[in-house]
Design an enzyme around this catalytic site. Structure first.
Site, PDB file in Angstrom:
ATOM      1  N   THR A 131       0.823  -1.042  -0.094  1.00  0.00           N
ATOM      2  CA  THR A 131      -0.122   0.000   0.011  1.00  0.00           C
ATOM      3  C   THR A 131       0.763   1.368  -0.029  1.00  0.00           C
ATOM      4  O   THR A 131       1.997   1.053   0.495  1.00  0.00           O
ATOM      5  CB  THR A 131      -1.000   0.155   1.307  1.00  0.00           C
ATOM      6  OG1 THR A 131      -1.456   1.286   1.548  1.00  0.00           O
ATOM      7  CG2 THR A 131      -0.029  -0.558   2.504  1.00  0.00           C
ATOM      8  N   ASP A 132       0.210   2.336  -0.597  1.00  0.00           N
ATOM      9  CA  ASP A 132       0.865   3.680  -0.298  1.00  0.00           C
ATOM     10  C   ASP A 132       0.927   4.254   1.149  1.00  0.00           C
ATOM     11  O   ASP A 132       1.612   5.270   1.370  1.00  0.00           O
ATOM     12  CB  ASP A 132       0.180   4.533  -1.271  1.00  0.00           C
ATOM     13  CG  ASP A 132      -1.041   4.920  -0.915  1.00  0.00           C
ATOM     14  OD1 ASP A 132      -1.879   4.444  -0.074  1.00  0.00           O
ATOM     15  OD2 ASP A 132      -1.764   6.034  -1.523  1.00  0.00           O
ATOM     16  N   GLU A 133       0.176   3.690   1.723  1.00  0.00           N
ATOM     17  CA  GLU A 133       0.267   4.179   3.243  1.00  0.00           C
ATOM     18  C   GLU A 133       1.657   3.696   4.233  1.00  0.00           C
ATOM     19  O   GLU A 133       1.795   4.654   5.055  1.00  0.00           O
ATOM     20  CB  GLU A 133      -1.072   3.431   4.169  1.00  0.00           C
ATOM     21  CG  GLU A 133      -2.215   3.703   3.395  1.00  0.00           C
ATOM     22  CD  GLU A 133      -3.687   3.340   4.148  1.00  0.00           C
ATOM     23  OE1 GLU A 133      -3.597   3.343   5.325  1.00  0.00           O
ATOM     24  OE2 GLU A 133      -4.444   3.166   3.613  1.00  0.00           O
ATOM     25  N   TYR A 156      -1.748  -0.588  10.773  1.00  0.00           N
ATOM     26  CA  TYR A 156      -2.025  -1.087   9.778  1.00  0.00           C
ATOM     27  C   TYR A 156      -0.719  -0.894   8.842  1.00  0.00           C
ATOM     28  O   TYR A 156       0.165  -1.821   8.200  1.00  0.00           O
ATOM     29  CB  TYR A 156      -3.170  -0.826   8.945  1.00  0.00           C
ATOM     30  CG  TYR A 156      -3.261  -1.080   7.425  1.00  0.00           C
ATOM     31  CD1 TYR A 156      -3.207  -2.524   6.938  1.00  0.00           C
ATOM     32  CD2 TYR A 156      -3.428  -0.093   6.586  1.00  0.00           C
ATOM     33  CE1 TYR A 156      -3.110  -2.924   5.569  1.00  0.00           C
ATOM     34  CE2 TYR A 156      -3.358  -0.191   5.069  1.00  0.00           C
ATOM     35  CZ  TYR A 156      -3.090  -1.694   4.430  1.00  0.00           C
ATOM     36  OH  TYR A 156      -3.165  -1.874   3.354  1.00  0.00           O
ATOM     37  N   LYS A 160       2.377  -3.427   7.320  1.00  0.00           N
ATOM     38  CA  LYS A 160       2.464  -3.382   5.701  1.00  0.00           C
ATOM     39  C   LYS A 160       4.139  -3.077   5.521  1.00  0.00           C
ATOM     40  O   LYS A 160       4.785  -3.616   4.590  1.00  0.00           O
ATOM     41  CB  LYS A 160       1.663  -2.566   4.998  1.00  0.00           C
ATOM     42  CG  LYS A 160      -0.053  -3.043   4.980  1.00  0.00           C
ATOM     43  CD  LYS A 160       0.017  -4.473   4.390  1.00  0.00           C
ATOM     44  CE  LYS A 160       0.371  -4.821   2.782  1.00  0.00           C
ATOM     45  NZ  LYS A 160      -0.179  -6.013   2.437  1.00  0.00           N
TER      46      LYS A 160
HETATM   47  P1  NAD Z   1      -9.316  -7.766   2.077  1.00  0.00           P
HETATM   48  O1  NAD Z   1      -9.458  -7.257   3.638  1.00  0.00           O
HETATM   49  O2  NAD Z   1     -10.745  -7.299   1.339  1.00  0.00           O
HETATM   50  O3  NAD Z   1      -8.950  -8.998   1.801  1.00  0.00           O
HETATM   51  C1  NAD Z   1      -8.005  -9.717   2.499  1.00  0.00           C
HETATM   52  C2  NAD Z   1      -8.031 -11.113   2.364  1.00  0.00           C
HETATM   53  O4  NAD Z   1      -7.035 -11.893   3.012  1.00  0.00           O
HETATM   54  C3  NAD Z   1      -9.256 -11.778   2.729  1.00  0.00           C
HETATM   55  O5  NAD Z   1      -9.949 -12.613   1.898  1.00  0.00           O
HETATM   56  C4  NAD Z   1      -8.871 -12.784   4.152  1.00  0.00           C
HETATM   57  O6  NAD Z   1     -10.022 -13.618   4.413  1.00  0.00           O
HETATM   58  C5  NAD Z   1      -7.555 -12.881   3.568  1.00  0.00           C
HETATM   59  N1  NAD Z   1      -6.653 -13.298   4.772  1.00  0.00           N
HETATM   60  C6  NAD Z   1      -6.508 -12.539   5.962  1.00  0.00           C
HETATM   61  N2  NAD Z   1      -5.869 -13.083   6.708  1.00  0.00           N
HETATM   62  C7  NAD Z   1      -5.264 -14.144   6.302  1.00  0.00           C
HETATM   63  C8  NAD Z   1      -4.656 -15.138   6.807  1.00  0.00           C
HETATM   64  N3  NAD Z   1      -3.920 -14.996   7.859  1.00  0.00           N
HETATM   65  N4  NAD Z   1      -4.302 -16.147   5.983  1.00  0.00           N
HETATM   66  C9  NAD Z   1      -4.930 -16.263   4.610  1.00  0.00           C
HETATM   67  N5  NAD Z   1      -5.786 -15.366   4.031  1.00  0.00           N
HETATM   68  C10 NAD Z   1      -5.823 -14.252   4.970  1.00  0.00           C
HETATM   69  O7  NAD Z   1      -8.377  -6.738   1.446  1.00  0.00           O
HETATM   70  P2  NAD Z   1      -7.857  -5.851   0.225  1.00  0.00           P
HETATM   71  O8  NAD Z   1      -8.484  -4.380   0.148  1.00  0.00           O
HETATM   72  O9  NAD Z   1      -8.254  -6.862  -0.971  1.00  0.00           O
HETATM   73  O10 NAD Z   1      -6.672  -5.848   0.135  1.00  0.00           O
HETATM   74  C11 NAD Z   1      -5.703  -6.908  -0.401  1.00  0.00           C
HETATM   75  C12 NAD Z   1      -4.191  -6.418  -0.482  1.00  0.00           C
HETATM   76  O11 NAD Z   1      -3.865  -5.335  -0.990  1.00  0.00           O
HETATM   77  C13 NAD Z   1      -3.754  -6.374   0.901  1.00  0.00           C
HETATM   78  O12 NAD Z   1      -2.315  -6.843   1.279  1.00  0.00           O
HETATM   79  C14 NAD Z   1      -3.582  -4.554   1.311  1.00  0.00           C
HETATM   80  O13 NAD Z   1      -2.833  -4.233   2.177  1.00  0.00           O
HETATM   81  C15 NAD Z   1      -3.227  -4.189  -0.220  1.00  0.00           C
HETATM   82  N6  NAD Z   1      -3.842  -2.951  -0.449  1.00  0.00           N
HETATM   83  C16 NAD Z   1      -5.107  -2.515  -0.490  1.00  0.00           C
HETATM   84  C17 NAD Z   1      -5.716  -1.231  -0.640  1.00  0.00           C
HETATM   85  C18 NAD Z   1      -7.181  -1.078  -0.844  1.00  0.00           C
HETATM   86  O14 NAD Z   1      -7.578   0.154  -1.059  1.00  0.00           O
HETATM   87  N7  NAD Z   1      -7.997  -1.887  -0.499  1.00  0.00           N
HETATM   88  C19 NAD Z   1      -4.719  -0.492  -1.496  1.00  0.00           C
HETATM   89  C20 NAD Z   1      -3.362  -0.842  -1.615  1.00  0.00           C
HETATM   90  C21 NAD Z   1      -2.846  -1.940  -1.188  1.00  0.00           C
HETATM   91  P1  TYD Z   2     -10.837   4.087   4.405  1.00  0.00           P
HETATM   92  O1  TYD Z   2     -11.656   3.470   3.297  1.00  0.00           O
HETATM   93  O2  TYD Z   2     -10.922   3.207   5.593  1.00  0.00           O
HETATM   94  O3  TYD Z   2      -9.479   3.608   3.661  1.00  0.00           O
HETATM   95  P2  TYD Z   2      -7.998   4.229   4.347  1.00  0.00           P
HETATM   96  O4  TYD Z   2      -8.091   4.687   5.767  1.00  0.00           O
HETATM   97  O5  TYD Z   2      -7.150   2.987   4.258  1.00  0.00           O
HETATM   98  O6  TYD Z   2      -7.552   5.355   3.466  1.00  0.00           O
HETATM   99  O7  TYD Z   2     -11.111   5.114   4.638  1.00  0.00           O
HETATM  100  C1  TYD Z   2     -10.848   6.430   3.530  1.00  0.00           C
HETATM  101  C2  TYD Z   2     -10.910   7.616   4.006  1.00  0.00           C
HETATM  102  O8  TYD Z   2     -12.363   8.018   4.761  1.00  0.00           O
HETATM  103  C3  TYD Z   2     -10.211   8.011   5.189  1.00  0.00           C
HETATM  104  O9  TYD Z   2      -9.408   9.384   5.111  1.00  0.00           O
HETATM  105  C4  TYD Z   2     -10.819   7.861   6.576  1.00  0.00           C
HETATM  106  C5  TYD Z   2     -12.472   8.320   6.056  1.00  0.00           C
HETATM  107  N1  TYD Z   2     -13.514   7.540   6.511  1.00  0.00           N
HETATM  108  C6  TYD Z   2     -14.458   8.325   7.067  1.00  0.00           C
HETATM  109  O10 TYD Z   2     -14.386   9.551   7.300  1.00  0.00           O
HETATM  110  N2  TYD Z   2     -15.612   7.607   7.771  1.00  0.00           N
HETATM  111  C7  TYD Z   2     -15.508   6.212   7.770  1.00  0.00           C
HETATM  112  O11 TYD Z   2     -16.532   5.692   8.314  1.00  0.00           O
HETATM  113  C8  TYD Z   2     -14.407   5.633   7.093  1.00  0.00           C
HETATM  114  C9  TYD Z   2     -14.561   3.987   7.166  1.00  0.00           C
HETATM  115  C10 TYD Z   2     -13.530   6.192   6.479  1.00  0.00           C
END
Ligand code: NAD
Ligand code: TYD
Length: 353
Positions: A131-133, A156, A160
């Site tokens: 992630t970019d975070e 989180y 990461k």
């Molecule tokens: P998500 O929470 O929707 O899915 C995570 C999946 O991992 C789930 O299916 C869960 O069951 C599985 N999981 C969790 N713990 C596990 C374990 N111990 N063993 C096996 N499986 C396990 O997450 P997402 O949003 O799809 O993100 C996927 C990846 O991309 C993550 O690594 C996240 O850090 C990264 N990422 C997410 C975003 C975003 O905006 N969602 C952005 C950048 C990077």
């Molecule tokens: P989120 O979807 O949780 O992603 P991330 O925290 O990983 O960026 O949140 C996106 C943005 O929205 C973040 O600045 C937090 C804000 N947010 C709210 O204001 N209210 C909410 O209920 C949630 C879930 C997020």
């Protein structure tokens, strides 16, 4: 034939990556390993679950023996590692489960890949999705590049960042062939309705309050999830071993402006008068350690590997709102907990490991 282990394939981004690879590459065996935590939902993959080049295994990336046996049984050539705990608010409440899955789970996978590939690393790849975070928080100007120093703030992002460091340590110490990509916030179908966009779409539909943290001035850089999956495809096939790629769509939005777009779009789809749902906006206490701004410079990925996002944000939001409105049952099964029964009906007696 390539045997590819995708972890976290039952989650939001993972399910799009699994679908893309299963459909696009019939000559690959796709093995989806997922623990089916609260975030894993096999309904996300209903359309491809019977395909001959797809295998689902319920398992935990922290389970050393199980991971070893999967490498051996399926002769794994490559890993695309997405499994993680992914929600910042949950990490604030329970940092330990983030350290366990995101740090120790990743380390466990790295160790298994290192051991299994020790005699032959040719054409092997450990591709870590991050992630970019990890880069921390920006002020009003500037973008995260691949050279930006890590400065995570939430449990989180700290977990990461740590997993990214372990991947690089294995690359440098043991010559494990590895690539990392760091992506901005994703949105689209199948996102668990705890994250901003699906939560707010659902709340607008149901006339529930929209809890905006702090002032709503925080900025996020949004990418349509299928564009992230296509970037992962490009990086997996064309990325250079040892490199890092930032993924993003140069698409920054203040939370409050994005929320107003969501309100407008949902109200229009539901044939409500414009502005009907604005009163649902409810400013609440800010998230602890809330990062102010994320913004990705994805020019390396564009210039070196030729990837750009395919969708404009307006189109992506339209598609996303429409998907959630047409798939209310998917959301309802999550809110009622029913989605977790699907594994028992579909897979419990045929887990292939
Ligand atoms: P998500 O929470 O929707 O899915 C995570 C999946 O991992 C789930 O299916 C869960 O069951 C599985 N999981 C969790 N713990 C596990 C374990 N111990 N063993 C096996 N499986 C396990 O997450 P997402 O949003 O799809 O993100 C996927 C990846 O991309 C993550 O690594 C996240 O850090 C990264 N990422 C997410 C975003 C975003 O905006 N969602 C952005 C950048 C990077
Ligand atoms: P989120 O979807 O949780 O992603 P991330 O925290 O990983 O960026 O949140 C996106 C943005 O929205 C973040 O600045 C937090 C804000 N947010 C709210 O204001 N209210 C909410 O209920 C949630 C879930 C997020």
């Amino acid at each position: 034939m390539k045997n590819i282990l995708i972890t976290g394939g039952a989650g939001f981004i993972g399910s799009h990556v699994v679908r893309l690879f299963v459909n696009k590459y019939p000559n690959y065996n796709i093995i989806n390993l997922d623990a089916l935590t609260y975030a894993g939902n096999l309904k996300n993959l209903k359309d491809i679950e019977e395909r001959s080049n797809y295998t689902f295994i319920k398992g935990d990336i922290c389970d050393t023996e199980q991971i070893r046996s999967i490498f051996l049984k399926y002769d794994i050539d490559a890993v695309i590692h997405l499994a993680a705990e992914s929600h910042v608010d949950r990490s604030i409440k329970d940092p330990f489960s983030f350290a366990k899955t995101n740090v120790l789970g990743t380390l466990n996978l790295l160790q298994a890949a290192k051991e299994y590939w020790s005699n032959n690393i040719k054409d092997k790849l450990f591709y870590h999705i991050s992630t970019d975070e990890v880069y921390g928080s920006l002020t009003d100007t500037g973008l995260f590049t691949e050279q930006t120093a890590y400065d995570p703030h939430s449990p989180y992002s700290a977990s990461k960042a740590s997993s990214d460091h372990f991947v690089r340590a294995f690359k440098d110490t043991y010559k494990l062939p590895a690539i990392i990509s760091n992506c901005s916030n994703n949105y689209g179908a199948y996102q668990f309705p705890e994250k901003l966009i699906p939560l707010f779409i659902n709340n607008i539909c149901n006339n529930k309050p929209l809890p905006v943290y702090g002032t709503g001035e925080n900025v996020r850089d949004w990418l349509y999830v299928e564009d992230h999956a296509s970037a992962i495809d490009v990086i997996f096939h064309k990325g250079e071993i040892g490199e890092t790629y930032n993924v993003g769509g140069f698409n920054e939005w203040k939370n409050i402006d994005l929320i107003k777009v969501l309100i407008k779009t949902v109200d229009r789809f539901l044939e409500r008068k414009e502005g009907t749902s604005e009163h649902l906006i409810s400013y609440i206490e800010d998230r602890a350690g809330h990062d102010y701004r994320y913004a990705i410079d994805a020019s390396k990925l564009k210039n070196e590997l030729g990837w750009s996002p395919s969708l404009q944000f307006e189109e992506g939001i339209e598609k996303t709102v429409q998907w959630y409105l047409e798939n209310k049952e998917w959301v309802e099964e999550i809110t009622t907990g029913k989605y977790q029964d699907y594994y028992k009906d579909m897979y419990a007696n045929k887990n292939p490991i």
